[in-house]
Design a protein around this motif. Sequence first.
Motif, short mmCIF file in Angstrom:
data_model
loop_
_atom_site.label_atom_id
_atom_site.label_comp_id
_atom_site.label_asym_id
_atom_site.label_seq_id
_atom_site.Cartn_x
_atom_site.Cartn_y
_atom_site.Cartn_z
N MET A 1 39.36 66.20 36.40
CA MET A 1 38.44 65.09 36.57
C MET A 1 39.21 63.88 37.11
SD MET A 1 35.73 63.67 33.78
CE MET A 1 36.05 62.03 33.19
N GLY A 2 38.65 63.25 38.13
CA GLY A 2 39.24 62.04 38.67
C GLY A 2 38.93 60.86 37.76
N GLN A 3 39.35 59.69 38.19
CA GLN A 3 39.06 58.48 37.43
C GLN A 3 37.58 58.15 37.57
OE1 GLN A 3 41.30 55.04 38.70
NE2 GLN A 3 41.02 54.05 36.73
N VAL A 4 36.93 57.78 36.47
CA VAL A 4 35.51 57.45 36.48
C VAL A 4 35.33 56.02 35.98
CG1 VAL A 4 33.19 58.10 35.70
CG2 VAL A 4 34.93 59.87 36.03
N ILE A 5 34.69 55.20 36.80
CA ILE A 5 34.48 53.78 36.51
C ILE A 5 32.98 53.52 36.51
CG2 ILE A 5 34.95 51.41 37.27
CD1 ILE A 5 37.51 53.02 36.69
N LEU A 6 32.49 52.77 35.53
CA LEU A 6 31.11 52.34 35.47
C LEU A 6 31.09 50.82 35.55
CD1 LEU A 6 28.04 52.77 35.01
CD2 LEU A 6 28.54 52.77 32.54
N ILE A 7 30.27 50.31 36.47
CA ILE A 7 30.13 48.86 36.64
C ILE A 7 28.66 48.52 36.46
CG2 ILE A 7 30.41 46.93 38.23
CD1 ILE A 7 32.74 48.59 39.49
N THR A 8 28.38 47.71 35.46
CA THR A 8 27.01 47.39 35.12
C THR A 8 26.83 45.87 35.03
OG1 THR A 8 25.23 47.88 33.54
CG2 THR A 8 27.45 47.63 32.63
N GLY A 9 25.60 45.45 35.11
CA GLY A 9 25.31 44.03 35.02
C GLY A 9 23.93 43.71 35.55
N PRO A 10 23.53 42.46 35.49
CA PRO A 10 22.21 42.04 35.96
C PRO A 10 22.15 41.95 37.49
CG PRO A 10 23.41 40.15 35.12
CD PRO A 10 24.28 41.35 34.86
N ALA A 11 20.96 41.70 37.97
CA ALA A 11 20.72 41.55 39.41
C ALA A 11 21.55 40.41 39.98
CB ALA A 11 19.23 41.28 39.67
#
Length: 184
Positions: A1-11
């Motif tokens: 598995m490669g690196q997994v990044i999650l980027i979340t936030g408002p509009a």
Amino acid sequence: MGQVILITGPARSGKSEWAETWARESGKTVIYVATATRNPDDAEWQERIQQHQNRRPQDWVTLEVPTTLSATLANTKANSCVLVDSLGTWVANLLEQDEVSWASTVAEFLVTVQLVAADMVFVAEETGWGIVPAYPLGRKFRDRLGALVRQLGGMCDSVYLVTGGYALNLTALGTRLPDSIDDE
């Protein structure tokens, strides 16, 4: 598995730009997976798509994938960085699925993420910080996206919240919750 990044936030918080920075700095071939569908009758939507396109380097490969995200991820090469923008749009594109089909789609997606050797950067909108949506479809969207983001976040190397012009590394600042997903 490669690196997994999650980027979340408002509009309009800058989450796509932060994801693009991650992808650019990976030094790998970038595959930009756009989950939005074009609508030539919606000039404002077309302008938003154009703004995203204008920010991206010309050498990035762009794939328009409104629904078949798992299959697309499964076909990526290890020496690439896949940027998926956005999970909220992908969820919206699949809202007509019944609960059994949706659960199967999510399970397939989460397994695929664990098997892909490429680096992956996912952009997801934050929902549910305000009132409960007045309509069943709005509640369904909010609940599905919230559960998906929580499940994916638990598998990620890094999770960022982008808000107020800042990217906060939640994996460095926070404590991970248990895997169970309750109706909250």
